[in-house]
Design a protein around this motif. Structure first.
Motif, short mmCIF file in Angstrom:
data_model
loop_
_atom_site.label_atom_id
_atom_site.label_comp_id
_atom_site.label_asym_id
_atom_site.label_seq_id
_atom_site.Cartn_x
_atom_site.Cartn_y
_atom_site.Cartn_z
N LEU A 51 11.57 6.05 17.40
CA LEU A 51 11.68 7.14 16.40
C LEU A 51 11.51 6.72 15.14
O LEU A 51 10.78 7.34 14.26
N ILE A 75 7.90 7.08 14.95
CA ILE A 75 7.28 8.40 14.57
C ILE A 75 7.42 8.82 13.28
O ILE A 75 6.63 9.71 12.64
N PHE A 76 8.74 8.59 12.63
CA PHE A 76 8.95 9.54 11.53
C PHE A 76 8.61 8.48 10.31
O PHE A 76 8.55 9.24 9.09
N PHE A 117 5.38 6.93 10.47
CA PHE A 117 4.16 6.30 10.95
C PHE A 117 3.38 5.54 9.79
O PHE A 117 2.57 4.64 10.22
N GLU A 118 3.37 5.99 8.68
CA GLU A 118 2.84 5.45 7.49
C GLU A 118 2.92 3.91 7.49
O GLU A 118 2.00 3.44 7.33
N TYR A 128 1.26 1.98 10.19
CA TYR A 128 -0.19 1.76 9.56
C TYR A 128 -0.32 0.73 8.67
O TYR A 128 -1.17 0.04 8.63
N HIS A 129 0.44 0.83 7.66
CA HIS A 129 0.34 -0.16 6.60
C HIS A 129 0.70 -1.59 6.90
O HIS A 129 -0.06 -2.67 6.50
N ASP A 135 -2.33 -2.74 8.41
CA ASP A 135 -3.52 -2.84 7.57
C ASP A 135 -3.48 -4.30 6.91
O ASP A 135 -4.27 -4.83 6.40
N GLU A 136 -2.07 -4.85 7.26
CA GLU A 136 -1.95 -6.29 6.26
C GLU A 136 -1.88 -7.21 7.25
O GLU A 136 -2.16 -8.24 6.80
N ILE A 147 3.82 -6.48 2.25
CA ILE A 147 4.36 -5.14 2.55
C ILE A 147 5.48 -4.75 1.53
O ILE A 147 5.51 -3.82 0.80
N GLN A 157 4.33 -3.93 -2.07
CA GLN A 157 3.81 -2.63 -2.09
C GLN A 157 4.64 -1.51 -2.00
O GLN A 157 4.42 -0.46 -2.38
N GLU A 158 5.71 -1.41 -1.07
CA GLU A 158 6.65 -0.56 -1.05
C GLU A 158 7.49 -0.51 -2.43
O GLU A 158 7.55 0.68 -2.78
N GLU A 198 5.35 1.60 -4.75
CA GLU A 198 5.45 2.97 -4.35
C GLU A 198 6.69 3.63 -5.06
O GLU A 198 6.47 4.70 -5.72
N ARG A 253 8.99 15.69 7.80
CA ARG A 253 9.81 15.51 8.55
C ARG A 253 10.32 16.63 9.56
O ARG A 253 10.46 16.40 10.57
N ILE A 259 7.67 17.26 12.05
CA ILE A 259 7.64 16.43 13.27
C ILE A 259 8.86 16.93 14.03
O ILE A 259 8.71 16.94 15.46
N PHE A 265 -0.11 4.98 -7.39
CA PHE A 265 -0.35 3.97 -6.17
C PHE A 265 0.10 4.63 -4.94
O PHE A 265 -0.57 4.55 -3.82
N SER A 266 1.24 5.27 -4.78
CA SER A 266 1.59 5.59 -3.48
C SER A 266 0.48 6.74 -2.82
O SER A 266 0.28 6.92 -1.73
N ARG A 297 -2.45 4.88 -1.70
CA ARG A 297 -2.53 4.33 -0.76
C ARG A 297 -2.54 5.15 0.61
O ARG A 297 -3.27 4.93 1.36
N MET A 327 -5.35 5.16 3.33
CA MET A 327 -5.06 5.27 4.82
C MET A 327 -5.84 6.30 5.65
O MET A 327 -6.17 6.21 6.73
N TYR A 334 -3.63 -5.21 -5.39
CA TYR A 334 -3.16 -4.10 -4.47
C TYR A 334 -3.98 -2.87 -4.15
O TYR A 334 -4.27 -2.54 -3.22
N SER A 387 -9.68 -3.29 2.52
CA SER A 387 -9.01 -2.84 3.94
C SER A 387 -10.10 -1.58 4.27
O SER A 387 -10.53 -1.63 5.61
N LYS A 423 -8.90 -11.12 2.60
CA LYS A 423 -9.51 -9.95 2.84
C LYS A 423 -10.92 -9.76 2.60
O LYS A 423 -11.66 -9.09 3.62
#
Lengths: 118, 822
Positions: free
Chosen positions: A67, A70-71, A73-74, A77-78, A81-82, A101, A104-105, A108, B5, B8, B78-79, B82, B86, B116, B123, B155
């Motif tokens: 779960l 799924i909730f 998934f971004e 993937y990130h 990619d690292e 990671i 970058q989080e 964001e 959310r 899903i 940035f977000s 990103r 992706m 970044y 990437s 990279k």
């Protein structure tokens, strides 16, 4: 693919010959991770790469389960990619991937606030 | 607008597939509508893209969101950037023109002072670079190789490798960077640099010498890993960075494979010995490194003591419980058998033991290896195991059974300890796996019978066949061989007790009425064979009562539902009425065909690529060669191979064309036409006419097998693609197989027509296309033969027409992708 792999027994080997490639899979409880590789690639190493990916997800998500992925998934993937670009492992240090990671989080989060107040 | 959310959740909460489809369709429609809004703000666009990605994960179409991704990734946030990148990586691919729109954003972001942001752009470029993007952006990547940020440098090295792969000319640019990159300590950058070296090595032959000079640098890193102590950051279960380890070894393997004058060989050998010794008793990642080291040993021409050690490691792998190591051990043994045949032979018992494994992946490898170690000395013993395997395997191994019957028959040709034994083995195989023989292998078996000059042995074999088929009458291969042998040698095996003329007619009658075969094509083939056998026997039987029964037998098929069988029965009835003198010549025993060399097939990978090109030509036309007719040679494409056995029937008449003319009472002009007449469905006759509509074939054409080699692409409009597989080229002629594939994911393409033209001085023959309607992903083939002046180039102009979704499409293109000359 989804028909063959779940039917395989736990002791069987994790490589399946599929068309002109190989599928290497690893099962973690109900989660399957499957990689498609060329014929001359190292199957055992591919298993290690999957293992590494799962370990990192485990740390980022905190005991990862279906779960979580799924909730969010971004994030999954990130992380990928690292770890990998174009099928090539780019970083063999777990802590380095985790560090990148988390930076970058954080970015964001902060840019999120900036755009709200801007 | 609902959140990702809740979308899903709503998909997950559905109870049936229909409900799920409805929920997805609803949301997908909403996203499309929303994308049409020109004033869509960024936060909404973000949500839409998030949902779009979820659709992507579910396997839904997402093309309508491509432009929106590009809009999102130029966002200053940035977000959003990103997420945009992706999404671009996931839902765009290098074939799309939309990629050119990405050039500018990538160019900007690669120059970004924020590592970044530049990292995201790298990437993305690494994952979806096209040749155009490679040309436009290589300078950005080149300058990032010099950046002070190790994060971007690592990279950039991988991206550089990708760009070289897409645009080999760039090898020159990046090769200069390698010496300094190779001095790095950072494992990440090294991983990328090694990948770059491998890619340049593969793409650019002129680089080989330059790169080989860098081997000492690679060795230094390897030595460091092999001697270094514990490093918590990189160690995995006690093995120092296995990822880097494997990458270093792999690079050495690429660079030094086949290099005879390697000045570093001694140093490398020492190091490999050291690595193997150190890791011998490790587990998990240690095995992965050890495995790579063994492959390196055999690739770089190591010392023989090292090679023996390599085989020793593999055999140790084989004895472990872990199936993954056993799998790679079997796989590697197969590739090293040519280097160390004796050492591999020593582990025969262990290999054969793996045949009994519960895991099909292991069984497949073990099987292929068993055939690889087969030789004159061990064929008896190995065959015993294989026959046991055949008898024991379950229905899930059908593919393997066909593989075994093929390989074992070929092995019998090659290593037979005696013809007596060969017949015994083949009959035993027919008995237990008669449904798993390919047609050309059955032809080979028949050829073997004809070549045998020992009459007593032939008699014994035919008796054995008759006995076996009484028990195992549902084995197709056995039935075909038995019926055919009966027709050829039925009169030789008569004795007064068991085998009489009457009992032989009984056997034929049984086969004719047999209904155990589900496939009509098999049933019809058995009928055709039975009719021919009946006709042949009629000229040799003495009892007029039995001859009359044979006549009735043929007569009864005159109203068969299959046109082919019906035609044959009517023709045979005519021949039946001819005087004995004519019949005798006509129904003479077959002369033995010349011996042919066969090539083995591979179950998988490596060898299939080269072998499958020559295989159909070599095994397929064994019997086609019998009739002295040029046309029969022309069509060496797969369909011909599939139906060669039918040609045996036409062969029977090959020698007596003139009699046939009157007998059949049809207006015919020569040998070729008779063959056409008698083997109406045999595609071997097809090349004589330029285009035959597919509907005239009464037997469905065989699907081209999965192992069809990759064709040289000639045309692709994303609906269909056309490519060519070169067969034989030279001596003033060329045979090609055209391959048409439906490239769509969900649409059926109908009414496919292919017209070809060659230059003025060449002549062209085309067979009909195997199918003119293609389901998504399906493939059709057609045979092409070009004759002309020796040394001229193969050039084709092709017109292709098809219908998709009610729309007719016509395209014309040229093909000159074959480098060999006539």
């Amino acid at each position: 693919m989804t028909a063959i792999i779940p039917l395989r027994k736990p002791k069987m080997c994790n490589v399946i010959e599929y068309k002109d490639s190989k599928l290497v899979y690893r099962r973690y409880a109900s989660l399957f991770f499957i990689a498609c590789i060329d014929n001359d690639e190292n199957e055992l190493m591919t298993l290690e790469v999957i293992q590494r990916y799962v370990e990192i997800m485990d740390k980022v998500y905190g005991n990862v389960c279906e779960l979580d992925i799924i909730f969010n998934f971004e994030l999954a993937y990130h992380i990928l990619d690292e770890l990998i670009i174009d099928g090539v492992m780019q970083e063999s240090s777990t802590s380095e991937v985790l560090k990148r990671i988390s930076y970058q989080e954080q970015m964001e989060q902060s840019t999120g606030i900036q755009t709200v107040y801007a | 607008m609902t959140s990702l959310r809740s979308f899903i959740r709503s998909v997950r909460s559905t109870k049936t597939i229909a409900e799920e489809r409805a929920a997805i369709r609803k949301e997908s429609a909403k996203i499309r509508t929303s994308f049409r809004d020109p004033h869509l703000d960024e936060s909404h666009r973000r949500k839409n893209i998030q949902k779009l990605l979820y659709l992507y994960i579910l396997g839904e179409p997402t093309y309508f969101g491509q432009v929106e991704c590009l809009k999102l990734l130029v966002s200053p946030s940035f977000s959003n950037k990103r997420l945009g990148y992706m999404a671009a990586m996931l839902i765009l691919d290098e074939n799309q023109e939309i990629l050119t729109l990405l050039t500018n954003s990538l160019d900007n972001d690669l120059k970004s002072p924020n590592q970044y942001i530049a990292g995201l752009a790298l990437s993305t470029l690494g994952n979806i670079a096209s040749p155009e993007l490679a040309k436009d952006l290589y300078a950005n990547v080149e300058s990032l190789l010099n950046t002070s940020s190790p994060y971007l440098r690592k990279k950039a090295t991988i991206v550089a490798a990708k760009l070289v792969k897409k645009e080999p000319d760039l090898a020159e640019v990046f090769i200069e960077k390698i010496p300094s990159l190779l001095k790095e300590r950072s494992h990440g950058t090294l991983l990328g640099t090694l990948q770059l070296m491998r890619e340049i090595f593969l793409q650019d032959e002129s680089s080989h010498d330059i790169l080989r000079k860098l081997v000492p640098g690679v060795l230094a890193h390897l030595r460091f890993l092999a001697t270094t102590g514990f490093s918590p950051e990189y160690d995995v279960k006690g093995v120092p960075d296995p990822f880097l380890y494997v990458s270093l070894l792999q690079t050495l393997r690429y660079l030094l494979e086949g290099d005879e004058s390697n000045p570093n060989l001694e140093a490398l050998d020492d190091l490999l010995t050291q690595i193997c010794a150190r890791l011998e008793n490790s587990k998990g990642p240690g095995h992965a490194v050890l495995y790579e080291a063994v492959m390196t040993i055999f690739a770089v021409n190591s010392d023989s003591s090292l090679r023996v050690m390599g085989v020793g490691i593999l055999s140790k792998f084989l004895s472990l419980k872990d199936n993954n190591t056993r799998y790679v051990a079997l796989n590697t043994l197969l590739s090293v058998i040519s280097h160390e045949p004796v050492a591999v032979q020593r582990h025969r018992a262990m290999i054969v033991g793996c045949l009994q494994d519960a895991d099909v992946s292991i069984r497949r490898r073990a099987l292929e290896l068993t055939f690889a170690i087969m030789n004159q000395q061990n064929i008896r013993m190995l065959t015993k195991e294989l026959v046991q395997f055949l008898a024991a395997t379950s229905s899930s191994d059908d593919e393997l059974k066909t593989y075994i019957t093929t390989q074992l028959t070929l092995a019998c040709y090659k290593y037979s300890p005696g013809i007596d034994w060969t017949f015994d083995t083949l009959i035993r195989m027919l008995e237990i796996a008669g449904n798993f023989f390919s047609d050309d292998i059955i032809s080979s078996i028949l050829a073997l019978m004809m070549q045998n000059r020992d009459a007593e042995l032939t008699k014994k074999a035919v008796r054995q066949l008759l006995n076996a088929s009484k028990v195992a009458y549902s084995q197709f291969g056995l039935a075909i061989v038995t019926i055919w042998s009966l027709g050829e040698y039925g009169d030789l095996v008569l004795d007064s007790q068991k085998v009489t003329e009457a009992s032989e007619v009984d056997v034929l009658n049984t086969f004719l009425e047999l209904s155990t075969f589900d496939e009509t094509s098999k049933r019809d083939q058995i009928r055709l064979y039975s009719l021919t056998a009946a006709l042949k026997l009629s000229s040799r039987f003495k009892s007029s009562r039995e001859v009359e029964r044979l006549r009735k037998l043929i007569d009864s098929s005159k109203e068969d539902t299959n046109l082919e069988v019906q035609i044959r029965a009517i023709e045979y009835t005519e021949i039946f009425g001819e005087p004995r003198s004519i019949k005798k010549g006509l129904l003479e025993r077959m002369p033995p065909p010349p011996r042919k060399e066969h090539e083995g097939a591979a179950l998988f990978g490596r060898s299939t690529a080269q072998k499958s090109v020559s295989e159909p030509a070599k095994t397929g036309d064994l019997l086609l060669d019998l009739f002295d007719n040029d046309d029969s040679q022309a069509d060496e494409s797969k369909p011909a191979e599939k139906e060669t056995t039918l040609d045996i029937l036409s062969d029977i008449f090959g020698t007596t064309g003139d009699n046939e003319k009157t007998a059949a009472g049809k207006k015919v002009t020569g040998n070729t036409d008779i063959l056409n007449l008698l083997s109406g469905s045999s595609p071997s006759a097809a090349p004589s006419a330029a285009v035959i509509p597919p509907t005239t074939r009464s037997i469905p054409m065989a699907e081209p097998p999965a192992s069809l080699p990759t064709p040289i692409p000639a045309y692709n409009d994303s609906t269909i693609s056309v490519g060519f597989v070169p067969g034989h080229v030279g001596n003033g002629e060329a045979t090609l197989t055209g391959v048409v594939k439906n490239e769509t994911s969900s649409s059926t393409v109908r009414g496919i027509s292919i017209l070809c033209a060659v230059t003025k001085h060449q002549e062209l023959e085309l067979s009909a296309i195997t199918k003119n309607t293609l389901a998504p992903g399906a493939v059709a083939t057609l045979g092409i033969k070009i004759t002309g002046k020796e040394g001229s180039k193969v050039k084709l102009r092709i017109k292709v027409g098809y219908e998709i979704g009610g729309e007719n499409v016509g395209q014309q293109f040229d093909f000159s992708g074959i480098t060999e000359r006539l």
